[in-house]
Design an enzyme around this catalytic site. Structure first.
Site, PDB file in Angstrom:
ATOM      1  N   GLU A  33     -18.270  51.552  72.416  1.00 17.75           N
ATOM      2  CA  GLU A  33     -18.295  50.934  71.556  1.00 17.75           C
ATOM      3  C   GLU A  33     -20.116  50.406  71.382  1.00 17.75           C
ATOM      4  O   GLU A  33     -20.914  50.504  70.677  1.00 17.75           O
ATOM      5  CB  GLU A  33     -18.453  49.033  72.136  1.00 17.75           C
ATOM      6  CG  GLU A  33     -16.831  48.810  71.663  1.00 17.75           C
ATOM      7  CD  GLU A  33     -16.860  48.724  70.019  1.00 17.75           C
ATOM      8  OE1 GLU A  33     -17.345  48.616  69.360  1.00 17.75           O
ATOM      9  OE2 GLU A  33     -15.688  49.038  69.366  1.00 17.75           O
TER      10      GLU A  33
ATOM     11  N   CYS B 135      -4.965  52.560  74.357  1.00 20.78           N
ATOM     12  CA  CYS B 135      -6.294  51.597  74.066  1.00 20.78           C
ATOM     13  C   CYS B 135      -6.466  52.597  72.720  1.00 20.78           C
ATOM     14  O   CYS B 135      -6.614  53.832  73.051  1.00 20.78           O
ATOM     15  CB  CYS B 135      -7.168  51.673  74.812  1.00 20.78           C
ATOM     16  SG  CYS B 135      -8.697  51.161  74.467  1.00 20.78           S
ATOM     17  N   THR B 136      -6.910  52.443  71.663  1.00 20.35           N
ATOM     18  CA  THR B 136      -7.113  52.888  70.171  1.00 20.35           C
ATOM     19  C   THR B 136      -8.756  54.121  70.840  1.00 20.35           C
ATOM     20  O   THR B 136      -8.832  54.537  70.245  1.00 20.35           O
ATOM     21  CB  THR B 136      -6.472  52.925  69.402  1.00 20.35           C
ATOM     22  OG1 THR B 136      -7.489  51.663  69.545  1.00 20.35           O
ATOM     23  CG2 THR B 136      -5.723  52.196  69.180  1.00 20.35           C
ATOM     24  N   HIS B 137      -9.398  52.695  71.808  1.00 21.94           N
ATOM     25  CA  HIS B 137     -10.645  53.637  71.692  1.00 21.94           C
ATOM     26  C   HIS B 137     -10.714  54.936  73.096  1.00 21.94           C
ATOM     27  O   HIS B 137     -11.683  56.087  72.830  1.00 21.94           O
ATOM     28  CB  HIS B 137     -11.526  52.880  72.909  1.00 21.94           C
ATOM     29  CG  HIS B 137     -12.321  51.641  72.108  1.00 21.94           C
ATOM     30  ND1 HIS B 137     -11.487  50.628  71.630  1.00 21.94           N
ATOM     31  CD2 HIS B 137     -13.438  51.248  71.493  1.00 21.94           C
ATOM     32  CE1 HIS B 137     -12.099  49.496  70.847  1.00 21.94           C
ATOM     33  NE2 HIS B 137     -13.258  50.480  71.002  1.00 21.94           N
TER      34      HIS B 137
ATOM     35  N   CYS C 131      -4.877  48.601  67.782  1.00 22.71           N
ATOM     36  CA  CYS C 131      -6.004  48.291  68.517  1.00 22.71           C
ATOM     37  C   CYS C 131      -3.951  47.309  69.395  1.00 22.71           C
ATOM     38  O   CYS C 131      -3.552  46.280  69.658  1.00 22.71           O
ATOM     39  CB  CYS C 131      -6.206  46.415  68.589  1.00 22.71           C
ATOM     40  SG  CYS C 131      -6.997  45.570  69.718  1.00 22.71           S
ATOM     41  N   ASN C 132      -4.400  47.993  70.399  1.00 23.34           N
ATOM     42  CA  ASN C 132      -3.160  47.684  71.719  1.00 23.34           C
ATOM     43  C   ASN C 132      -3.378  47.048  72.481  1.00 23.34           C
ATOM     44  O   ASN C 132      -2.094  45.845  72.963  1.00 23.34           O
ATOM     45  CB  ASN C 132      -3.519  49.150  72.906  1.00 23.34           C
ATOM     46  CG  ASN C 132      -2.986  50.084  72.416  1.00 23.34           C
ATOM     47  OD1 ASN C 132      -1.417  50.536  72.721  1.00 23.34           O
ATOM     48  ND2 ASN C 132      -3.323  51.218  71.907  1.00 23.34           N
ATOM     49  N   THR C 133      -4.339  45.790  72.828  1.00 24.33           N
ATOM     50  CA  THR C 133      -4.974  44.388  73.730  1.00 24.33           C
ATOM     51  C   THR C 133      -3.998  43.786  72.714  1.00 24.33           C
ATOM     52  O   THR C 133      -3.156  43.235  72.680  1.00 24.33           O
ATOM     53  CB  THR C 133      -6.460  44.594  73.346  1.00 24.33           C
ATOM     54  OG1 THR C 133      -6.502  45.225  74.227  1.00 24.33           O
ATOM     55  CG2 THR C 133      -6.334  43.271  74.613  1.00 24.33           C
TER      56      THR C 133
ATOM     57  N   ASP D 145      -8.493  46.543  64.283  1.00 22.54           N
ATOM     58  CA  ASP D 145      -8.888  47.216  65.834  1.00 22.54           C
ATOM     59  C   ASP D 145     -10.488  45.880  66.246  1.00 22.54           C
ATOM     60  O   ASP D 145     -11.166  45.440  65.372  1.00 22.54           O
ATOM     61  CB  ASP D 145      -9.223  48.388  66.161  1.00 22.54           C
ATOM     62  CG  ASP D 145      -9.854  47.972  67.731  1.00 22.54           C
ATOM     63  OD1 ASP D 145      -8.864  48.079  68.292  1.00 22.54           O
ATOM     64  OD2 ASP D 145     -10.789  49.118  68.247  1.00 22.54           O
ATOM     65  N   SER D 146     -10.391  45.442  67.107  1.00 22.84           N
ATOM     66  CA  SER D 146     -11.468  45.104  67.947  1.00 22.84           C
ATOM     67  C   SER D 146     -12.758  45.864  67.895  1.00 22.84           C
ATOM     68  O   SER D 146     -13.340  44.952  67.811  1.00 22.84           O
ATOM     69  CB  SER D 146     -11.474  44.843  69.642  1.00 22.84           C
ATOM     70  OG  SER D 146     -11.315  45.782  70.109  1.00 22.84           O
TER      71      SER D 146
ATOM     72  N   TYR E 201     -11.918  42.999  73.458  1.00 20.57           N
ATOM     73  CA  TYR E 201     -10.702  42.203  73.538  1.00 20.57           C
ATOM     74  C   TYR E 201     -10.424  42.308  74.753  1.00 20.57           C
ATOM     75  O   TYR E 201      -9.915  41.208  75.208  1.00 20.57           O
ATOM     76  CB  TYR E 201     -10.240  41.862  72.667  1.00 20.57           C
ATOM     77  CG  TYR E 201      -9.918  41.572  71.389  1.00 20.57           C
ATOM     78  CD1 TYR E 201     -11.089  41.913  70.382  1.00 20.57           C
ATOM     79  CD2 TYR E 201      -8.999  41.542  70.164  1.00 20.57           C
ATOM     80  CE1 TYR E 201     -11.310  40.717  69.349  1.00 20.57           C
ATOM     81  CE2 TYR E 201      -9.259  41.651  69.040  1.00 20.57           C
ATOM     82  CZ  TYR E 201     -10.285  41.298  68.411  1.00 20.57           C
ATOM     83  OH  TYR E 201     -10.995  40.810  67.630  1.00 20.57           O
ATOM     84  N   GLY E 202     -10.654  43.619  75.759  1.00 23.93           N
ATOM     85  CA  GLY E 202      -9.325  43.204  77.211  1.00 23.93           C
ATOM     86  C   GLY E 202      -9.835  42.836  77.939  1.00 23.93           C
ATOM     87  O   GLY E 202      -8.942  42.807  78.608  1.00 23.93           O
TER      88      GLY E 202
HETATM   89  N1  DGL Z   1      -8.686  49.541  71.212  1.00 20.23           N
HETATM   90  C1  DGL Z   1      -8.098  48.659  71.836  1.00 20.23           C
HETATM   91  C2  DGL Z   1      -7.076  48.423  72.284  1.00 20.23           C
HETATM   92  O1  DGL Z   1      -5.903  48.914  72.069  1.00 20.23           O
HETATM   93  C3  DGL Z   1      -9.287  48.047  72.308  1.00 20.23           C
HETATM   94  C4  DGL Z   1      -9.412  46.348  73.282  1.00 20.23           C
HETATM   95  C5  DGL Z   1     -10.584  46.022  73.659  1.00 20.23           C
HETATM   96  O2  DGL Z   1     -11.603  45.187  72.522  1.00 20.23           O
HETATM   97  O3  DGL Z   1     -10.392  45.981  74.648  1.00 20.23           O
HETATM   98  O4  DGL Z   1      -6.707  48.102  72.829  1.00 20.23           O
END
Ligand code: DGL
Length: 269
Positions: A162, A194-196, A70-72, A7-8, A39-40
Protein backbone atom coordinates in the site's frame (compact mmCIF):
# COMPACT_ATOMS: atom_id res chain seq x y z
CA UNK A 1 -25.06 -2.40 -14.58
CA UNK A 2 -21.50 -2.43 -13.24
CA UNK A 3 -20.01 -5.32 -11.30
CA UNK A 4 -18.55 -4.09 -8.00
CA UNK A 5 -15.03 -5.16 -7.07
CA UNK A 6 -14.14 -4.49 -3.47
CA UNK A 7 -10.85 -4.67 -1.60
CA UNK A 8 -9.36 -3.10 1.51
CA UNK A 9 -6.92 -1.35 -0.79
CA UNK A 10 -5.02 -1.92 -4.01
CA UNK A 11 -4.87 -5.73 -4.05
CA UNK A 12 -8.27 -6.16 -5.68
CA UNK A 13 -6.87 -4.40 -8.74
CA UNK A 14 -5.16 -7.70 -9.58
CA UNK A 15 -8.64 -9.26 -9.77
CA UNK A 16 -10.11 -6.28 -11.61
CA UNK A 17 -7.35 -6.38 -14.22
CA UNK A 18 -7.86 -10.08 -14.93
CA UNK A 19 -11.67 -9.80 -15.01
CA UNK A 20 -11.56 -6.79 -17.35
CA UNK A 21 -9.32 -8.71 -19.74
CA UNK A 22 -11.57 -11.78 -19.54
CA UNK A 23 -14.83 -9.80 -19.80
CA UNK A 24 -14.08 -6.70 -21.89
CA UNK A 25 -17.77 -5.78 -22.36
CA UNK A 26 -18.64 -5.71 -18.66
CA UNK A 27 -18.62 -2.45 -16.67
CA UNK A 28 -16.81 -2.45 -13.33
CA UNK A 29 -16.87 -0.19 -10.30
CA UNK A 30 -13.89 -0.67 -8.00
CA UNK A 31 -13.95 0.28 -4.31
CA UNK A 32 -10.66 0.46 -2.39
CA UNK A 33 -11.01 1.09 1.34
CA UNK A 34 -7.46 2.43 1.42
CA UNK A 35 -8.10 4.66 4.44
CA UNK A 36 -8.70 1.55 6.54
CA UNK A 37 -6.14 -0.87 5.02
CA UNK A 38 -4.73 -3.19 6.11
CA UNK A 39 -7.74 -5.23 7.20
CA UNK A 40 -5.57 -8.23 8.04
CA UNK A 41 -4.72 -6.97 11.52
CA UNK A 42 -8.30 -5.99 12.42
CA UNK A 43 -10.93 -7.91 14.36
CA UNK A 44 -13.64 -9.87 12.55
CA UNK A 45 -16.28 -7.37 13.74
CA UNK A 46 -14.28 -4.46 12.42
CA UNK A 47 -13.74 -6.18 9.05
CA UNK A 48 -17.46 -7.00 8.86
CA UNK A 49 -18.49 -3.38 9.55
CA UNK A 50 -16.02 -1.88 7.07
CA UNK A 51 -17.01 -4.39 4.38
CA UNK A 52 -20.72 -3.69 4.93
CA UNK A 53 -20.12 0.06 4.59
CA UNK A 54 -18.25 -0.46 1.30
CA UNK A 55 -20.95 -2.74 -0.10
CA UNK A 56 -23.65 -0.18 0.76
CA UNK A 57 -21.61 2.51 -1.01
CA UNK A 58 -21.44 0.34 -4.14
CA UNK A 59 -25.20 -0.22 -3.91
CA UNK A 60 -25.68 3.60 -3.93
CA UNK A 61 -24.11 3.54 -7.41
CA UNK A 62 -26.49 0.82 -8.56
CA UNK A 63 -24.17 -2.18 -8.22
CA UNK A 64 -26.11 -5.46 -7.87
CA UNK A 65 -23.26 -7.97 -7.95
CA UNK A 66 -20.24 -7.35 -5.72
CA UNK A 67 -17.08 -9.45 -5.66
CA UNK A 68 -15.19 -9.28 -2.39
CA UNK A 69 -11.75 -9.31 -4.05
CA UNK A 70 -10.29 -9.48 -0.58
CA UNK A 71 -9.62 -12.79 1.13
CA UNK A 72 -9.65 -11.16 4.55
CA UNK A 73 -13.18 -9.81 4.02
CA UNK A 74 -14.25 -13.07 2.34
CA UNK A 75 -12.91 -15.03 5.33
CA UNK A 76 -14.08 -12.77 8.14
CA UNK A 77 -17.30 -11.19 6.83
CA UNK A 78 -18.84 -12.91 3.80
CA UNK A 79 -20.74 -15.65 5.59
CA UNK A 80 -22.17 -13.15 8.11
CA UNK A 81 -23.19 -10.79 5.28
CA UNK A 82 -24.94 -13.57 3.39
CA UNK A 83 -26.60 -15.01 6.50
CA UNK A 84 -27.80 -11.52 7.49
CA UNK A 85 -29.87 -11.43 4.32
CA UNK A 86 -29.32 -9.22 1.29
CA UNK A 87 -31.91 -6.94 -0.35
CA UNK A 88 -33.69 -8.48 -3.36
CA UNK A 89 -31.49 -8.60 -6.46
CA UNK A 90 -28.23 -7.99 -4.58
CA UNK A 91 -25.45 -10.60 -4.62
CA UNK A 92 -22.11 -10.68 -2.83
CA UNK A 93 -19.49 -13.29 -3.79
CA UNK A 94 -16.08 -14.08 -2.33
CA UNK A 95 -12.78 -15.19 -3.82
CA UNK A 96 -12.01 -18.37 -1.89
CA UNK A 97 -14.08 -20.93 -3.72
CA UNK A 98 -12.61 -20.53 -7.25
CA UNK A 99 -9.14 -20.97 -5.79
CA UNK A 100 -10.04 -24.04 -3.77
CA UNK A 101 -11.89 -25.57 -6.71
CA UNK A 102 -8.73 -25.16 -8.82
CA UNK A 103 -6.57 -26.67 -6.10
CA UNK A 104 -8.92 -29.64 -5.72
CA UNK A 105 -9.44 -30.13 -9.48
CA UNK A 106 -13.17 -29.39 -9.38
CA UNK A 107 -15.45 -27.67 -11.80
CA UNK A 108 -17.58 -24.74 -10.65
CA UNK A 109 -20.23 -25.75 -8.15
CA UNK A 110 -19.17 -29.41 -7.94
CA UNK A 111 -20.55 -30.22 -4.50
CA UNK A 112 -19.78 -33.93 -4.52
CA UNK A 113 -18.29 -35.38 -1.30
CA UNK A 114 -14.66 -34.65 -0.43
CA UNK A 115 -12.11 -36.88 -2.12
CA UNK A 116 -8.36 -37.41 -2.40
CA UNK A 117 -6.60 -34.94 -4.71
CA UNK A 118 -3.14 -34.71 -6.28
CA UNK A 119 -1.66 -32.21 -3.81
CA UNK A 120 -1.08 -33.26 -0.23
CA UNK A 121 1.14 -30.52 1.18
CA UNK A 122 -0.12 -26.98 0.66
CA UNK A 123 1.38 -23.74 1.91
CA UNK A 124 -1.11 -20.94 2.48
CA UNK A 125 0.21 -17.37 2.51
CA UNK A 126 -2.39 -14.92 3.77
CA UNK A 127 -3.05 -12.05 6.16
CA UNK A 128 -3.13 -12.68 9.92
CA UNK A 129 -6.97 -12.35 9.99
CA UNK A 130 -7.44 -14.81 7.10
CA UNK A 131 -5.11 -17.32 8.75
CA UNK A 132 -6.88 -16.90 12.12
CA UNK A 133 -10.31 -17.47 10.53
CA UNK A 134 -9.31 -20.93 9.24
CA UNK A 135 -11.82 -20.29 6.43
CA UNK A 136 -9.44 -21.71 3.82
CA UNK A 137 -9.06 -25.01 5.69
CA UNK A 138 -12.85 -25.17 6.22
CA UNK A 139 -13.64 -24.69 2.52
CA UNK A 140 -10.91 -27.16 1.59
CA UNK A 141 -12.27 -29.81 3.96
CA UNK A 142 -15.63 -29.71 2.12
CA UNK A 143 -13.85 -30.77 -1.07
CA UNK A 144 -10.68 -32.72 -0.30
CA UNK A 145 -9.35 -35.26 2.17
CA UNK A 146 -5.79 -35.86 3.27
CA UNK A 147 -4.47 -32.38 2.44
CA UNK A 148 -2.02 -30.98 4.94
CA UNK A 149 -2.18 -27.14 5.03
CA UNK A 150 0.51 -25.03 6.67
CA UNK A 151 -0.59 -21.41 6.96
CA UNK A 152 1.87 -18.54 7.11
CA UNK A 153 0.50 -15.18 8.27
CA UNK A 154 2.39 -12.60 6.22
CA UNK A 155 2.40 -9.59 8.54
CA UNK A 156 3.50 -6.31 6.98
CA UNK A 157 3.31 -7.26 3.31
CA UNK A 158 0.01 -5.48 2.59
CA UNK A 159 1.19 -2.33 4.41
CA UNK A 160 4.41 -2.26 2.38
CA UNK A 161 2.55 -2.69 -0.92
CA UNK A 162 0.00 0.00 0.00
CA UNK A 163 2.93 2.34 0.72
CA UNK A 164 4.58 1.41 -2.56
CA UNK A 165 7.67 0.12 -0.69
CA UNK A 166 8.34 -2.88 -2.91
CA UNK A 167 11.83 -3.44 -1.48
CA UNK A 168 10.38 -3.93 1.99
CA UNK A 169 7.55 -6.05 0.54
CA UNK A 170 10.11 -8.33 -1.15
CA UNK A 171 12.20 -8.69 2.01
CA UNK A 172 9.07 -9.57 4.00
CA UNK A 173 7.88 -12.12 1.43
CA UNK A 174 11.28 -13.85 1.51
CA UNK A 175 11.29 -13.98 5.31
CA UNK A 176 7.72 -15.35 5.38
CA UNK A 177 8.68 -18.04 2.85
CA UNK A 178 11.67 -18.92 5.08
CA UNK A 179 9.34 -19.20 8.06
CA UNK A 180 7.06 -21.49 6.05
CA UNK A 181 9.99 -23.72 5.01
CA UNK A 182 10.80 -24.28 8.66
CA UNK A 183 7.28 -25.62 9.28
CA UNK A 184 6.76 -27.43 5.95
CA UNK A 185 10.01 -28.35 4.17
CA UNK A 186 8.38 -29.74 1.01
CA UNK A 187 5.17 -27.96 -0.01
CA UNK A 188 3.84 -29.13 -3.40
CA UNK A 189 1.64 -26.10 -3.90
CA UNK A 190 1.46 -22.60 -2.50
CA UNK A 191 -1.68 -20.51 -2.36
CA UNK A 192 -1.39 -16.73 -2.50
CA UNK A 193 -4.41 -16.15 -0.27
CA UNK A 194 -4.41 -12.37 -0.42
CA UNK A 195 -5.19 -10.37 -3.55
CA UNK A 196 -2.24 -8.05 -2.87
CA UNK A 197 0.22 -10.95 -3.22
CA UNK A 198 -0.04 -11.48 -7.01
CA UNK A 199 1.80 -8.14 -7.21
CA UNK A 200 4.70 -10.09 -5.61
CA UNK A 201 4.06 -13.37 -7.45
CA UNK A 202 7.55 -13.47 -9.00
CA UNK A 203 9.18 -13.07 -5.60
CA UNK A 204 7.02 -15.84 -4.07
CA UNK A 205 7.85 -18.17 -6.98
CA UNK A 206 11.54 -17.33 -6.84
CA UNK A 207 11.71 -17.84 -3.06
CA UNK A 208 9.71 -21.09 -3.20
CA UNK A 209 11.62 -22.51 -6.16
CA UNK A 210 10.40 -23.98 -9.46
CA UNK A 211 9.02 -27.22 -7.97
CA UNK A 212 6.25 -25.47 -6.04
CA UNK A 213 3.12 -24.68 -8.03
CA UNK A 214 1.91 -21.22 -7.03
CA UNK A 215 -1.87 -20.66 -7.18
CA UNK A 216 -2.85 -17.05 -7.64
CA UNK A 217 -6.44 -15.88 -7.65
CA UNK A 218 -6.89 -13.21 -10.28
CA UNK A 219 -7.38 -15.42 -13.34
CA UNK A 220 -9.33 -18.04 -11.40
CA UNK A 221 -11.79 -15.43 -10.14
CA UNK A 222 -12.08 -13.93 -13.65
CA UNK A 223 -12.92 -17.35 -15.09
CA UNK A 224 -15.42 -18.04 -12.34
CA UNK A 225 -17.11 -14.64 -12.88
CA UNK A 226 -17.31 -15.35 -16.62
CA UNK A 227 -19.02 -18.62 -15.80
CA UNK A 228 -21.40 -16.91 -13.35
CA UNK A 229 -22.35 -14.26 -15.94
CA UNK A 230 -23.03 -16.97 -18.52
CA UNK A 231 -25.58 -18.41 -16.12
CA UNK A 232 -26.89 -14.95 -15.08
CA UNK A 233 -26.91 -12.93 -18.31
CA UNK A 234 -27.80 -9.26 -18.62
CA UNK A 235 -24.66 -7.68 -17.14
CA UNK A 236 -23.08 -6.67 -20.43
CA UNK A 237 -22.19 -2.97 -20.62
CA UNK A 238 -19.67 -0.91 -22.54
CA UNK A 239 -16.48 -2.08 -20.85
CA UNK A 240 -16.26 1.05 -18.70
CA UNK A 241 -14.72 1.26 -15.25
CA UNK A 242 -14.86 3.59 -12.26
CA UNK A 243 -12.68 3.71 -9.16
CA UNK A 244 -13.69 4.81 -5.65
CA UNK A 245 -11.39 5.14 -2.66
CA UNK A 246 -11.74 6.16 0.97
CA UNK A 247 -8.07 7.20 0.84
CA UNK A 248 -6.33 10.08 -0.90
CA UNK A 249 -7.48 9.80 -4.53
CA UNK A 250 -4.27 11.26 -5.99
CA UNK A 251 -1.94 9.02 -4.02
CA UNK A 252 -4.08 5.93 -4.63
CA UNK A 253 -4.36 6.72 -8.37
CA UNK A 254 -0.58 7.03 -8.67
CA UNK A 255 0.04 3.69 -6.96
CA UNK A 256 -2.69 1.97 -8.99
CA UNK A 257 -1.21 3.39 -12.19
CA UNK A 258 2.21 2.06 -11.19
CA UNK A 259 0.80 -1.44 -10.48
CA UNK A 260 -1.45 -1.80 -13.52
CA UNK A 261 0.88 0.13 -15.88
CA UNK A 262 -2.04 2.15 -17.26
CA UNK A 263 -3.59 5.39 -16.03
CA UNK A 264 -6.14 4.77 -13.26
CA UNK A 265 -8.14 7.68 -11.81
CA UNK A 266 -9.72 7.17 -8.40
CA UNK A 267 -12.34 9.52 -6.96
CA UNK A 268 -13.37 9.99 -3.35
CA UNK A 269 -15.94 7.42 -2.22
N1 DGL B 1 -6.20 -7.87 -0.41
C1 DGL B 1 -6.62 -8.21 0.93
C2 DGL B 1 -6.78 -9.73 1.00
O1 DGL B 1 -6.98 -10.36 -0.02
C3 DGL B 1 -5.69 -7.60 1.91
C4 DGL B 1 -6.25 -7.48 3.28
C5 DGL B 1 -5.62 -6.45 4.14
O2 DGL B 1 -5.93 -5.27 3.94
O3 DGL B 1 -4.86 -6.82 5.06
O4 DGL B 1 -6.77 -10.32 2.05
Amino acid sequence: MAVGIFDSGLGGLTVLDATQKRLPDVDFLYFGDNAHAPYGVRTADDIFNLTQTAIHRLWEDGVDLTILACNTASAAALRRIQEGGLPPGKRVLGVFVPLIEALTERNWGDNSPPREVAVQHVALFATPATVASRAFQRELAFRAIGVDVEAQACGGVVDAIEEGDMILAEALVRSHVDALWRKMPKPQAAVLGCTHYPLMADVFQDALGPDVKVFSQANLVAESLADYLRRHPGMTGQGQSGFLTTGNPRKVSDRATQFLRRRIEFRAA
